[in-house]
Design an enzyme around this catalytic site. Sequence first.
Site, PDB file in Angstrom:
ATOM      1  CG  HIS A 154      37.623  47.476  39.063  1.00 37.03           C
ATOM      2  ND1 HIS A 154      38.569  46.482  39.040  1.00 37.03           N
ATOM      3  CD2 HIS A 154      38.257  48.626  38.720  1.00 37.03           C
ATOM      4  CE1 HIS A 154      39.739  47.006  38.702  1.00 37.03           C
ATOM      5  NE2 HIS A 154      39.571  48.299  38.490  1.00 37.03           N
ATOM      6  CB  SER A 202      41.869  49.032  35.921  1.00 42.64           C
ATOM      7  OG  SER A 202      41.150  49.761  36.884  1.00 42.64           O
TER       8      SER A 202
END
Length: 149
Positions: free
Chosen positions: A103, A62
Amino acid sequence: MGFTQVGFIDIEYDNLQLLEQCQIIYINGGNPFYLLYQMKKSRTDIILRDFACRGNMIIGVSAGAVVLGPNIEIVHYFTPEMNSIKLRDFKALGLTNKIIFPHYDREDLFLNSEGKSIEDRLQEYESLHNCMITRLKNNQFLISEYLIE
C-alpha cells in the site's frame, strides 16, 4: 485463471492438514501481528515452510506478503497501534529476504502527525536498520524465489 477448485482455510479453526492438499496457497491481508501470531501458534509457519520446500507456490497479499519475509518490524514502525495482541517477536516466516511495504501509494492509511510522507519514513527506517524495503503500490506485485531448498 483455470482453477477448478478453490477452498478457504482459517488457520485459527480449521484442520491444517487440508493445506497439504493444495497446489497453491494464497495468504490474504489483514492484521500482520495477528496473522503472524496465529501462524506460529497453529504451526502453519512450519507447514508453509514444508510446502515451499516441495516447490509449491505461495501468494501473499498485503499482510500475507509481509509475513513471508524476514520480519514484520516495518509494520510496528508505521502502525504500532495494530499490535493489539502485544506481539513481541516480530520474526516472520523468512521464506524470502524481501521486507515488503504494501500500500505504498496509500498515504491515507499511514498518516503521520509530523507530516512526513511514507517515503520519508521508509528512508528513515532503511537508514536506521541498514536494510532495503520493497515498496509495492496496490496495483503492483513481486515474484520472489524462496530462500530455502
